[in-house]
Write a protein that holds these residues in place. Structure first.
Motif, mmCIF file in Angstrom:
data_model
loop_
_atom_site.group_PDB
_atom_site.id
_atom_site.type_symbol
_atom_site.label_atom_id
_atom_site.label_comp_id
_atom_site.label_asym_id
_atom_site.label_seq_id
_atom_site.Cartn_x
_atom_site.Cartn_y
_atom_site.Cartn_z
ATOM 1 N N ALA A 23 58.793 -11.209 12.720
ATOM 2 C CA ALA A 23 57.626 -10.336 12.571
ATOM 3 C C ALA A 23 57.155 -10.281 11.121
ATOM 4 C CB ALA A 23 57.953 -8.934 13.078
ATOM 5 N N ARG A 24 58.087 -10.220 10.177
ATOM 6 C CA ARG A 24 57.712 -10.206 8.761
ATOM 7 C C ARG A 24 57.028 -11.509 8.365
ATOM 8 N NH1 ARG A 24 63.481 -7.901 7.562
ATOM 9 N NH2 ARG A 24 63.110 -5.651 7.733
ATOM 10 N N LYS A 25 57.536 -12.615 8.881
ATOM 11 C CA LYS A 25 56.968 -13.918 8.551
ATOM 12 C C LYS A 25 55.511 -13.992 9.014
ATOM 13 C CE LYS A 25 58.268 -18.815 8.773
ATOM 14 N NZ LYS A 25 58.658 -18.891 7.355
ATOM 15 N N GLU A 26 55.240 -13.547 10.235
ATOM 16 C CA GLU A 26 53.874 -13.564 10.747
ATOM 17 C C GLU A 26 52.983 -12.570 10.001
ATOM 18 O OE1 GLU A 26 52.679 -15.800 12.857
ATOM 19 O OE2 GLU A 26 54.683 -16.674 12.764
ATOM 20 N N ALA A 30 49.438 -13.359 7.928
ATOM 21 C CA ALA A 30 48.198 -12.627 8.190
ATOM 22 C C ALA A 30 47.670 -11.968 6.917
ATOM 23 C CB ALA A 30 48.431 -11.575 9.276
ATOM 24 N N MET A 31 48.567 -11.441 6.095
ATOM 25 C CA MET A 31 48.157 -10.807 4.839
ATOM 26 C C MET A 31 47.553 -11.836 3.879
ATOM 27 S SD MET A 31 51.452 -8.274 4.436
ATOM 28 C CE MET A 31 50.944 -7.315 2.994
ATOM 29 N N MET A 32 48.105 -13.028 3.866
ATOM 30 C CA MET A 32 47.553 -14.085 3.028
ATOM 31 C C MET A 32 46.172 -14.501 3.523
ATOM 32 S SD MET A 32 51.126 -16.189 2.536
ATOM 33 C CE MET A 32 50.376 -17.661 1.845
ATOM 34 N N ASP A 33 45.994 -14.556 4.832
ATOM 35 C CA ASP A 33 44.675 -14.858 5.399
ATOM 36 C C ASP A 33 43.659 -13.770 5.057
ATOM 37 O OD1 ASP A 33 45.605 -17.196 6.522
ATOM 38 O OD2 ASP A 33 45.939 -16.322 8.509
ATOM 39 N N ALA A 34 44.178 -12.536 4.881
ATOM 40 C CA ALA A 34 43.300 -11.394 4.582
ATOM 41 C C ALA A 34 43.010 -11.249 3.093
ATOM 42 C CB ALA A 34 43.919 -10.109 5.120
ATOM 43 N N GLY A 35 43.596 -12.118 2.256
ATOM 44 C CA GLY A 35 43.249 -12.068 0.839
ATOM 45 C C GLY A 35 44.398 -11.878 -0.123
ATOM 46 N N LEU A 36 45.628 -11.943 0.358
ATOM 47 C CA LEU A 36 46.782 -11.839 -0.543
ATOM 48 C C LEU A 36 47.060 -13.233 -1.099
ATOM 49 C CD1 LEU A 36 48.996 -9.956 -1.680
ATOM 50 C CD2 LEU A 36 50.427 -10.612 0.263
ATOM 51 N N THR A 80 46.618 -4.924 7.557
ATOM 52 C CA THR A 80 46.792 -6.195 8.274
ATOM 53 C C THR A 80 48.275 -6.513 8.451
ATOM 54 O OG1 THR A 80 44.699 -7.080 7.437
ATOM 55 C CG2 THR A 80 46.339 -8.679 8.207
ATOM 56 N N GLY A 81 49.040 -6.314 7.382
ATOM 57 C CA GLY A 81 50.473 -6.564 7.456
ATOM 58 C C GLY A 81 51.174 -5.649 8.434
ATOM 59 N N ILE A 82 50.880 -4.367 8.350
ATOM 60 C CA ILE A 82 51.531 -3.385 9.222
ATOM 61 C C ILE A 82 51.234 -3.663 10.690
ATOM 62 C CG2 ILE A 82 51.562 -0.941 9.898
ATOM 63 C CD1 ILE A 82 51.049 -0.308 6.894
ATOM 64 N N ILE A 83 49.960 -3.886 11.003
ATOM 65 C CA ILE A 83 49.563 -4.104 12.396
ATOM 66 C C ILE A 83 50.178 -5.389 12.941
ATOM 67 C CG2 ILE A 83 47.585 -4.626 13.888
ATOM 68 C CD1 ILE A 83 45.964 -2.699 12.066
ATOM 69 N N THR A 84 50.117 -6.461 12.149
ATOM 70 C CA THR A 84 50.688 -7.734 12.607
ATOM 71 C C THR A 84 52.189 -7.612 12.826
ATOM 72 O OG1 THR A 84 48.991 -8.931 11.376
ATOM 73 C CG2 THR A 84 50.932 -10.183 12.092
ATOM 74 N N LYS A 89 56.602 -7.829 16.420
ATOM 75 C CA LYS A 89 57.952 -7.328 16.695
ATOM 76 C C LYS A 89 58.055 -6.763 18.105
ATOM 77 C CE LYS A 89 61.679 -4.410 14.996
ATOM 78 N NZ LYS A 89 62.160 -3.484 13.953
ATOM 79 N N PHE A 90 57.078 -5.949 18.505
ATOM 80 C CA PHE A 90 57.188 -5.302 19.808
ATOM 81 C C PHE A 90 56.870 -6.262 20.950
ATOM 82 C CE2 PHE A 90 56.486 -1.212 17.339
ATOM 83 C CZ PHE A 90 57.829 -0.874 17.382
ATOM 84 N N SER A 91 56.147 -7.344 20.652
ATOM 85 C CA SER A 91 55.932 -8.353 21.695
ATOM 86 C C SER A 91 57.215 -9.142 21.968
ATOM 87 C CB SER A 91 54.806 -9.308 21.283
ATOM 88 O OG SER A 91 55.216 -10.164 20.226
#
Length: 224
Positions: A23-26, A30-36, A80-84, A89-91
Protein backbone atom coordinates in the motif's frame (compact mmCIF):
# COMPACT_ATOMS: atom_id res chain seq x y z
CA UNK A 1 -6.82 -26.24 32.20
CA UNK A 2 -6.81 -23.80 29.30
CA UNK A 3 -9.90 -21.59 29.20
CA UNK A 4 -8.87 -18.85 26.78
CA UNK A 5 -6.56 -17.77 23.98
CA UNK A 6 -5.20 -14.24 23.57
CA UNK A 7 -3.90 -13.18 20.16
CA UNK A 8 -1.74 -10.42 18.85
CA UNK A 9 -3.35 -9.01 15.68
CA UNK A 10 -0.87 -7.63 13.14
CA UNK A 11 1.24 -10.32 11.41
CA UNK A 12 -0.39 -12.96 13.62
CA UNK A 13 -3.91 -13.17 12.19
CA UNK A 14 -3.22 -11.41 8.89
CA UNK A 15 -0.22 -10.28 6.85
CA UNK A 16 0.05 -6.71 8.10
CA UNK A 17 3.64 -6.10 6.98
CA UNK A 18 3.11 -7.19 3.38
CA UNK A 19 -0.19 -5.33 2.94
CA UNK A 20 1.29 -2.15 4.40
CA UNK A 21 4.40 -2.42 2.22
CA UNK A 22 2.41 -2.78 -0.97
CA UNK A 23 0.00 0.00 0.00
CA UNK A 24 2.84 2.42 0.79
CA UNK A 25 4.52 1.63 -2.52
CA UNK A 26 1.35 2.44 -4.48
CA UNK A 27 0.74 5.57 -2.38
CA UNK A 28 4.22 6.89 -3.20
CA UNK A 29 3.66 6.32 -6.91
CA UNK A 30 0.36 8.22 -6.75
CA UNK A 31 1.96 11.08 -4.80
CA UNK A 32 4.69 11.38 -7.42
CA UNK A 33 2.04 11.50 -10.15
CA UNK A 34 0.34 14.27 -8.15
CA UNK A 35 3.47 16.43 -8.08
CA UNK A 36 5.92 15.04 -5.54
CA UNK A 37 9.12 15.46 -7.54
CA UNK A 38 11.49 12.78 -6.29
CA UNK A 39 12.55 9.24 -7.12
CA UNK A 40 10.62 6.29 -5.76
CA UNK A 41 13.77 5.11 -3.98
CA UNK A 42 14.30 8.45 -2.22
CA UNK A 43 10.65 8.74 -1.22
CA UNK A 44 10.68 5.22 0.19
CA UNK A 45 13.91 5.88 2.13
CA UNK A 46 12.51 9.06 3.72
CA UNK A 47 9.16 7.43 4.51
CA UNK A 48 10.84 4.43 6.15
CA UNK A 49 12.94 6.78 8.28
CA UNK A 50 9.80 8.62 9.43
CA UNK A 51 8.06 5.33 10.28
CA UNK A 52 11.11 4.19 12.24
CA UNK A 53 11.27 7.49 14.17
CA UNK A 54 7.55 8.02 14.78
CA UNK A 55 6.23 4.45 14.85
CA UNK A 56 3.75 2.63 12.63
CA UNK A 57 0.72 4.00 14.52
CA UNK A 58 1.70 7.63 13.88
CA UNK A 59 -1.05 9.26 11.79
CA UNK A 60 0.95 11.84 9.81
CA UNK A 61 3.56 9.82 7.91
CA UNK A 62 2.64 11.32 4.55
CA UNK A 63 2.43 14.85 5.98
CA UNK A 64 5.99 14.57 7.26
CA UNK A 65 7.16 12.97 4.03
CA UNK A 66 5.88 15.84 1.90
CA UNK A 67 7.28 18.42 4.31
CA UNK A 68 10.69 16.70 4.22
CA UNK A 69 10.80 16.53 0.41
CA UNK A 70 9.05 19.76 -0.58
CA UNK A 71 9.72 21.98 2.40
CA UNK A 72 6.04 22.62 3.03
CA UNK A 73 2.76 20.74 3.40
CA UNK A 74 1.01 20.24 0.06
CA UNK A 75 -2.56 19.11 0.91
CA UNK A 76 -3.27 17.71 -2.56
CA UNK A 77 -0.24 15.40 -2.49
CA UNK A 78 -0.80 14.40 1.15
CA UNK A 79 -4.47 13.57 0.50
CA UNK A 80 -3.51 11.57 -2.60
CA UNK A 81 -1.12 9.49 -0.53
CA UNK A 82 -3.57 8.87 2.29
CA UNK A 83 -6.45 7.89 0.01
CA UNK A 84 -4.32 5.61 -2.17
CA UNK A 85 -2.75 3.94 0.86
CA UNK A 86 -6.10 3.12 2.45
CA UNK A 87 -7.75 2.08 -0.82
CA UNK A 88 -4.94 -0.34 -1.66
CA UNK A 89 -4.46 -1.69 1.85
CA UNK A 90 -8.14 -2.39 2.45
CA UNK A 91 -8.58 -3.92 -1.00
CA UNK A 92 -5.87 -6.44 -0.07
CA UNK A 93 -6.88 -6.97 3.56
CA UNK A 94 -7.71 -10.57 4.35
CA UNK A 95 -6.80 -13.07 7.08
CA UNK A 96 -4.11 -15.68 6.69
CA UNK A 97 -5.71 -18.65 4.88
CA UNK A 98 -6.02 -20.73 8.06
CA UNK A 99 -7.08 -17.95 10.46
CA UNK A 100 -10.86 -18.26 10.20
CA UNK A 101 -10.99 -22.06 10.33
CA UNK A 102 -8.64 -22.09 13.34
CA UNK A 103 -10.79 -19.54 15.19
CA UNK A 104 -13.91 -21.60 14.45
CA UNK A 105 -12.15 -24.68 15.81
CA UNK A 106 -11.06 -22.92 19.03
CA UNK A 107 -14.47 -21.33 19.56
CA UNK A 108 -16.17 -24.70 19.15
CA UNK A 109 -14.17 -25.91 22.18
CA UNK A 110 -15.89 -23.29 24.36
CA UNK A 111 -12.75 -21.17 24.78
CA UNK A 112 -12.76 -17.44 25.40
CA UNK A 113 -10.89 -15.63 22.64
CA UNK A 114 -9.36 -12.18 22.87
CA UNK A 115 -7.17 -9.70 20.99
CA UNK A 116 -4.34 -7.85 22.75
CA UNK A 117 -2.86 -5.30 20.37
CA UNK A 118 -0.90 -2.08 20.18
CA UNK A 119 -2.63 0.64 18.23
CA UNK A 120 -5.51 3.07 17.95
CA UNK A 121 -8.74 1.39 19.09
CA UNK A 122 -10.91 2.45 16.14
CA UNK A 123 -8.25 1.43 13.60
CA UNK A 124 -7.81 -2.01 15.17
CA UNK A 125 -11.58 -2.56 15.24
CA UNK A 126 -11.77 -1.48 11.60
CA UNK A 127 -9.19 -4.13 10.69
CA UNK A 128 -11.11 -6.84 12.56
CA UNK A 129 -14.38 -5.89 10.88
CA UNK A 130 -12.81 -5.76 7.42
CA UNK A 131 -11.14 -9.12 8.08
CA UNK A 132 -14.60 -10.51 9.02
CA UNK A 133 -13.27 -12.11 12.21
CA UNK A 134 -14.46 -9.77 14.97
CA UNK A 135 -17.47 -11.98 15.99
CA UNK A 136 -15.04 -14.63 17.25
CA UNK A 137 -13.59 -12.44 19.99
CA UNK A 138 -14.98 -11.89 23.48
CA UNK A 139 -12.60 -8.98 24.16
CA UNK A 140 -10.50 -6.61 22.06
CA UNK A 141 -7.93 -4.81 24.21
CA UNK A 142 -5.78 -2.01 22.77
CA UNK A 143 -2.84 -0.01 24.06
CA UNK A 144 -4.76 3.23 23.42
CA UNK A 145 -7.56 2.05 25.67
CA UNK A 146 -5.24 1.02 28.52
CA UNK A 147 -2.68 3.82 28.21
CA UNK A 148 0.27 1.42 28.04
CA UNK A 149 1.07 -1.18 25.42
CA UNK A 150 3.54 -3.92 24.68
CA UNK A 151 5.93 -5.01 26.08
CA UNK A 152 4.65 -3.84 29.49
CA UNK A 153 3.41 -6.84 31.53
CA UNK A 154 0.74 -4.56 33.03
CA UNK A 155 -0.92 -4.42 29.61
CA UNK A 156 -1.02 -8.20 29.41
CA UNK A 157 -2.39 -8.40 32.95
CA UNK A 158 -5.10 -5.93 31.96
CA UNK A 159 -6.07 -8.28 29.14
CA UNK A 160 -6.33 -11.19 31.56
CA UNK A 161 -8.44 -9.12 33.92
CA UNK A 162 -10.86 -8.11 31.17
CA UNK A 163 -11.27 -11.74 30.16
CA UNK A 164 -11.61 -12.80 33.82
CA UNK A 165 -8.88 -15.43 33.40
CA UNK A 166 -5.74 -16.43 35.29
CA UNK A 167 -2.37 -16.57 33.47
CA UNK A 168 -2.16 -20.35 33.74
CA UNK A 169 -5.56 -20.62 32.01
CA UNK A 170 -4.45 -18.71 28.90
CA UNK A 171 -2.44 -19.38 25.75
CA UNK A 172 -0.95 -16.25 24.21
CA UNK A 173 -0.12 -16.20 20.47
CA UNK A 174 2.11 -13.58 18.86
CA UNK A 175 4.75 -13.04 16.18
CA UNK A 176 7.31 -11.01 18.14
CA UNK A 177 9.69 -12.36 20.76
CA UNK A 178 10.33 -9.03 22.52
CA UNK A 179 6.84 -7.55 22.55
CA UNK A 180 4.69 -10.69 22.71
CA UNK A 181 6.37 -13.82 24.00
CA UNK A 182 8.64 -12.46 26.75
CA UNK A 183 6.03 -10.35 28.61
CA UNK A 184 3.29 -12.99 28.27
CA UNK A 185 5.59 -15.73 29.55
CA UNK A 186 6.74 -13.53 32.45
CA UNK A 187 3.17 -13.57 33.78
CA UNK A 188 2.85 -17.35 33.52
CA UNK A 189 0.85 -17.69 30.33
CA UNK A 190 1.56 -20.52 27.92
CA UNK A 191 3.11 -18.91 24.84
CA UNK A 192 3.03 -19.71 21.14
CA UNK A 193 5.28 -17.90 18.68
CA UNK A 194 4.00 -17.83 15.11
CA UNK A 195 6.63 -17.32 12.44
CA UNK A 196 4.82 -14.85 10.21
CA UNK A 197 5.57 -11.30 9.07
CA UNK A 198 8.78 -9.31 9.04
CA UNK A 199 10.19 -10.85 12.25
CA UNK A 200 9.78 -14.46 11.15
CA UNK A 201 13.40 -14.92 10.05
CA UNK A 202 14.59 -14.86 13.66
CA UNK A 203 13.79 -18.38 14.85
CA UNK A 204 15.26 -18.02 18.34
CA UNK A 205 12.45 -18.14 20.88
CA UNK A 206 11.69 -18.89 24.52
CA UNK A 207 8.06 -19.63 23.65
CA UNK A 208 6.59 -22.87 24.90
CA UNK A 209 5.61 -23.70 21.33
CA UNK A 210 6.42 -22.36 17.87
CA UNK A 211 4.26 -22.71 14.77
CA UNK A 212 4.33 -21.76 11.12
CA UNK A 213 0.57 -21.91 10.65
CA UNK A 214 -2.42 -21.14 12.87
CA UNK A 215 -3.85 -24.52 11.89
CA UNK A 216 -1.33 -26.01 14.36
CA UNK A 217 -2.74 -24.01 17.28
CA UNK A 218 -5.90 -26.04 18.08
CA UNK A 219 -3.75 -29.19 18.39
CA UNK A 220 -1.51 -27.46 20.95
CA UNK A 221 -4.47 -26.15 22.92
CA UNK A 222 -6.05 -29.60 22.92
CA UNK A 223 -2.86 -31.09 24.42
CA UNK A 224 -2.76 -28.43 27.13
Amino acid sequence: MIKGVLFDLDDTLYNSSEFARRARKEALKAMMDAGLHTSEEEAEKVLNRIILQKGSNYSMHFNDLVKALKGYHDPKIIATGIITYHNVKFSLLRPFPDTTSSLINLKSKGLKLGILTDGVTLKQWEKLIRLSICPFFDEVITSEEFGLGKPYPEFFQHGLNKMDLKPEEVVYVGDREDRDIIPAKSLGMKTVRIFKGKYSDNKETIADYSINSLSELPIIVEKL
